[in-house]
Write a protein that holds these residues in place. Structure first.
Motif, PDB file in Angstrom:
ATOM      1  N   VAL A 171       0.874  -1.278  -0.127  1.00  0.00           N
ATOM      2  CA  VAL A 171       0.023   0.087   0.037  1.00  0.00           C
ATOM      3  C   VAL A 171       0.922   1.215  -0.054  1.00  0.00           C
ATOM      4  O   VAL A 171       0.641   2.064  -0.852  1.00  0.00           O
ATOM      5  N   LEU A 172       1.884   1.237   0.722  1.00  0.00           N
ATOM      6  CA  LEU A 172       2.703   2.297   0.749  1.00  0.00           C
ATOM      7  C   LEU A 172       3.651   2.337  -0.137  1.00  0.00           C
ATOM      8  O   LEU A 172       3.748   3.541  -1.017  1.00  0.00           O
ATOM      9  N   LEU A 173       4.321   1.249  -0.945  1.00  0.00           N
ATOM     10  CA  LEU A 173       5.167   1.430  -2.187  1.00  0.00           C
ATOM     11  C   LEU A 173       4.467   1.734  -3.307  1.00  0.00           C
ATOM     12  O   LEU A 173       4.759   2.605  -4.300  1.00  0.00           O
ATOM     13  N   MET A 174       2.831   1.132  -3.529  1.00  0.00           N
ATOM     14  CA  MET A 174       2.312   1.763  -4.767  1.00  0.00           C
ATOM     15  C   MET A 174       1.668   3.238  -4.648  1.00  0.00           C
ATOM     16  O   MET A 174       1.735   3.932  -5.556  1.00  0.00           O
ATOM     17  N   SER A 175       1.627   3.597  -3.426  1.00  0.00           N
ATOM     18  CA  SER A 175       1.352   5.045  -3.285  1.00  0.00           C
ATOM     19  C   SER A 175       2.549   5.987  -3.458  1.00  0.00           C
ATOM     20  O   SER A 175       2.481   7.012  -4.213  1.00  0.00           O
ATOM     21  N   GLY A 176       3.476   5.690  -3.192  1.00  0.00           N
ATOM     22  CA  GLY A 176       5.026   5.923  -3.577  1.00  0.00           C
ATOM     23  C   GLY A 176       5.098   6.225  -5.044  1.00  0.00           C
ATOM     24  O   GLY A 176       5.529   7.318  -5.751  1.00  0.00           O
ATOM     25  N   LEU A 177       4.574   4.953  -5.506  1.00  0.00           N
ATOM     26  CA  LEU A 177       5.016   4.782  -7.178  1.00  0.00           C
ATOM     27  C   LEU A 177       4.088   5.893  -7.969  1.00  0.00           C
ATOM     28  O   LEU A 177       4.345   6.359  -8.917  1.00  0.00           O
ATOM     29  N   ILE A 178       2.864   5.843  -7.371  1.00  0.00           N
ATOM     30  CA  ILE A 178       1.925   6.795  -7.943  1.00  0.00           C
ATOM     31  C   ILE A 178       2.339   8.361  -7.979  1.00  0.00           C
ATOM     32  O   ILE A 178       2.443   9.170  -9.072  1.00  0.00           O
ATOM     33  N   LEU A 179       2.967   8.652  -7.006  1.00  0.00           N
ATOM     34  CA  LEU A 179       3.695  10.067  -6.773  1.00  0.00           C
ATOM     35  C   LEU A 179       4.965  10.047  -7.755  1.00  0.00           C
ATOM     36  O   LEU A 179       5.154  10.975  -8.385  1.00  0.00           O
ATOM     37  N   TYR A 180       5.872   8.967  -7.713  1.00  0.00           N
ATOM     38  CA  TYR A 180       7.080   9.005  -8.474  1.00  0.00           C
ATOM     39  C   TYR A 180       6.752   9.234 -10.057  1.00  0.00           C
ATOM     40  O   TYR A 180       7.210  10.002 -10.805  1.00  0.00           O
ATOM     41  N   GLU A 181       5.543   8.288 -10.393  1.00  0.00           N
ATOM     42  CA  GLU A 181       5.315   8.153 -11.943  1.00  0.00           C
ATOM     43  C   GLU A 181       4.761   9.504 -12.441  1.00  0.00           C
ATOM     44  O   GLU A 181       4.921   9.835 -13.628  1.00  0.00           O
ATOM     45  N   VAL A 202      -0.597  -0.596 -12.999  1.00  0.00           N
ATOM     46  CA  VAL A 202      -0.182  -1.700 -11.990  1.00  0.00           C
ATOM     47  C   VAL A 202      -0.175  -1.183 -10.812  1.00  0.00           C
ATOM     48  O   VAL A 202      -0.148  -1.847  -9.564  1.00  0.00           O
ATOM     49  N   SER A 203       0.131   0.143 -10.545  1.00  0.00           N
ATOM     50  CA  SER A 203      -0.051   0.646  -9.123  1.00  0.00           C
ATOM     51  C   SER A 203      -1.272   0.851  -8.647  1.00  0.00           C
ATOM     52  O   SER A 203      -1.615   0.256  -7.400  1.00  0.00           O
ATOM     53  N   ILE A 204      -2.141   1.071  -9.431  1.00  0.00           N
ATOM     54  CA  ILE A 204      -3.595   0.800  -8.877  1.00  0.00           C
ATOM     55  C   ILE A 204      -4.018  -0.268  -8.545  1.00  0.00           C
ATOM     56  O   ILE A 204      -4.793  -0.711  -7.629  1.00  0.00           O
ATOM     57  N   PHE A 205      -3.802  -1.458  -9.447  1.00  0.00           N
ATOM     58  CA  PHE A 205      -4.120  -2.704  -9.322  1.00  0.00           C
ATOM     59  C   PHE A 205      -3.572  -3.360  -8.032  1.00  0.00           C
ATOM     60  O   PHE A 205      -4.400  -3.963  -7.332  1.00  0.00           O
ATOM     61  N   ASN A 206      -2.156  -3.147  -7.869  1.00  0.00           N
ATOM     62  CA  ASN A 206      -1.814  -3.775  -6.489  1.00  0.00           C
ATOM     63  C   ASN A 206      -2.172  -2.944  -5.266  1.00  0.00           C
ATOM     64  O   ASN A 206      -2.347  -3.555  -4.166  1.00  0.00           O
ATOM     65  N   LEU A 207      -2.426  -1.699  -5.419  1.00  0.00           N
ATOM     66  CA  LEU A 207      -2.923  -0.817  -4.265  1.00  0.00           C
ATOM     67  C   LEU A 207      -4.461  -1.539  -4.049  1.00  0.00           C
ATOM     68  O   LEU A 207      -4.787  -1.725  -2.752  1.00  0.00           O
ATOM     69  N   PHE A 208      -5.323  -1.886  -5.067  1.00  0.00           N
ATOM     70  CA  PHE A 208      -6.573  -2.293  -4.780  1.00  0.00           C
ATOM     71  C   PHE A 208      -6.385  -3.733  -4.269  1.00  0.00           C
ATOM     72  O   PHE A 208      -7.268  -4.072  -3.120  1.00  0.00           O
ATOM     73  N   THR A 209      -5.604  -4.664  -4.685  1.00  0.00           N
ATOM     74  CA  THR A 209      -5.514  -6.007  -4.103  1.00  0.00           C
ATOM     75  C   THR A 209      -5.110  -5.957  -2.572  1.00  0.00           C
ATOM     76  O   THR A 209      -5.514  -6.990  -1.826  1.00  0.00           O
ATOM     77  N   SER A 210      -3.963  -5.129  -2.279  1.00  0.00           N
ATOM     78  CA  SER A 210      -3.514  -5.209  -1.105  1.00  0.00           C
ATOM     79  C   SER A 210      -4.626  -4.503  -0.072  1.00  0.00           C
ATOM     80  O   SER A 210      -4.364  -5.051   0.948  1.00  0.00           O
ATOM     81  N   LEU A 211      -5.067  -3.564  -0.278  1.00  0.00           N
ATOM     82  CA  LEU A 211      -6.481  -3.207   0.378  1.00  0.00           C
ATOM     83  C   LEU A 211      -7.384  -4.220   0.857  1.00  0.00           C
ATOM     84  O   LEU A 211      -8.074  -4.289   1.908  1.00  0.00           O
ATOM     85  N   LEU A 212      -7.673  -4.817  -0.438  1.00  0.00           N
ATOM     86  CA  LEU A 212      -8.677  -5.898  -0.229  1.00  0.00           C
ATOM     87  C   LEU A 212      -8.180  -7.073   0.931  1.00  0.00           C
ATOM     88  O   LEU A 212      -9.041  -7.456   1.467  1.00  0.00           O
ATOM     89  N   HIS A 213      -6.993  -7.331   0.821  1.00  0.00           N
ATOM     90  CA  HIS A 213      -6.381  -8.353   1.621  1.00  0.00           C
ATOM     91  C   HIS A 213      -6.416  -7.772   2.971  1.00  0.00           C
ATOM     92  O   HIS A 213      -6.934  -8.565   3.848  1.00  0.00           O
ATOM     93  N   LEU A 214      -5.895  -6.492   3.309  1.00  0.00           N
ATOM     94  CA  LEU A 214      -6.050  -5.999   4.697  1.00  0.00           C
ATOM     95  C   LEU A 214      -7.280  -6.064   5.323  1.00  0.00           C
ATOM     96  O   LEU A 214      -7.776  -6.116   6.289  1.00  0.00           O
ATOM     97  N   LEU A 215      -8.590  -5.313   4.234  1.00  0.00           N
ATOM     98  CA  LEU A 215      -9.719  -5.070   4.837  1.00  0.00           C
ATOM     99  C   LEU A 215     -10.537  -6.466   5.098  1.00  0.00           C
ATOM    100  O   LEU A 215     -11.296  -6.713   5.971  1.00  0.00           O
TER     101      LEU A 215
END
Length: 222
Positions: A171-181, A202-215
């Motif tokens: 979640v943190l890495l993909m958030s950073g990748l959105i800022l970076y890209e 890919v950032s959005i996809f991984n962010l969504f699946t990671s949040l799904l897992h945590l929730l």
């Protein structure tokens, strides 16, 4: 032509190129997200099984390679839709799993809403502030590689605690990748809108699946 007019014209050209890059990237990103959502919805409706880790990795990296190879041609557009459609198909069975849990619909919608809010917030901040986040590149590359390997280890050795930690880190890495890209697009570090679209997707996809897992985990403990 006056020197001042020449300077203004020279300054306007990069700005026009950047605006065109931003427009093309977000237009293609919107279309690929819609296409991926349709393939995921179809996979859920037809109750399709997950293709498995090996097929998923081969399909993803194979289509990513082809997209990268043909990124400067119209064939690249076809491959970016093939890639995002395939990722949508692999997402379908995952969404089906969470929909089958108690409050599953709420989990999926919450993950979707948080993903949208995080993406719009971070990309909006990068676009508005015009800050340069290129310094994050090395850290993100190492972090994603380590996270990917840790995720594979958690899956093969069935370590749910490690799997949850990987999801939180992603979640943190993909958030950073959105800022970076987004910063890359603004400052000319990325000039190909197909590749910019793939990175943001890919950032959005991984962010969504990671949040799904945590929730999903939080819901199971309630």
């Amino acid at each position: 032509m006056s020197p001042i007019h020449s300077i203004n014209q020279a300054q306007a050209l990069p700005a026009l190129a950047t605006n065109k890059m931003i427009r093309n990237t977000y237009m293609l990103l919107s279309m690929t997200l819609l296409f991926s959502a349709l393939t995921a919805g179809a996979a859920v409706a037809m109750n399709l099984p997950h293709p498995g880790m090996i097929i998923t990795l081969i399909g993803y990296f194979g289509l990513l390679f082809l997209t990268t190879k043909f990124r400067d041609s119209t064939l690249g557009l076809a491959f970016v839709f093939a890639l995002t459609g395939f990722m949508g198909y692999t997402l379908g069975p995952i969404v089906s799993h969470y929909l089958g849990l108690p409050n599953g619909g709420q989990i999926v919608m919450t993950a979707m809403g948080l993903t949208g809010a995080i993406f719009l917030g971070l990309s909006g901040y990068a676009l508005a502030s015009r800050k340069d986040f290129s310094f994050m590149g090395g850290f993100l590359m190492v972090g994603i590689l380590v996270g990917f390997l840790a995720g594979l280890g958690a899956m093969f050795f069935e370590l749910p605690g490690l799997s949850l930690a990987v999801s939180a880190i992603f979640v943190l890495l993909m958030s950073g990748l959105i800022l970076y890209e987004t910063s890359n697009i603004i400052h000319g570090g990325e000039t190909n809108y197909i590749m910019a679209t793939v990175t943001l997707f890919v950032s959005i996809f991984n962010l969504f699946t990671s949040l799904l897992h945590l929730l999903g985990f939080m819901n199971s403990n309630e």
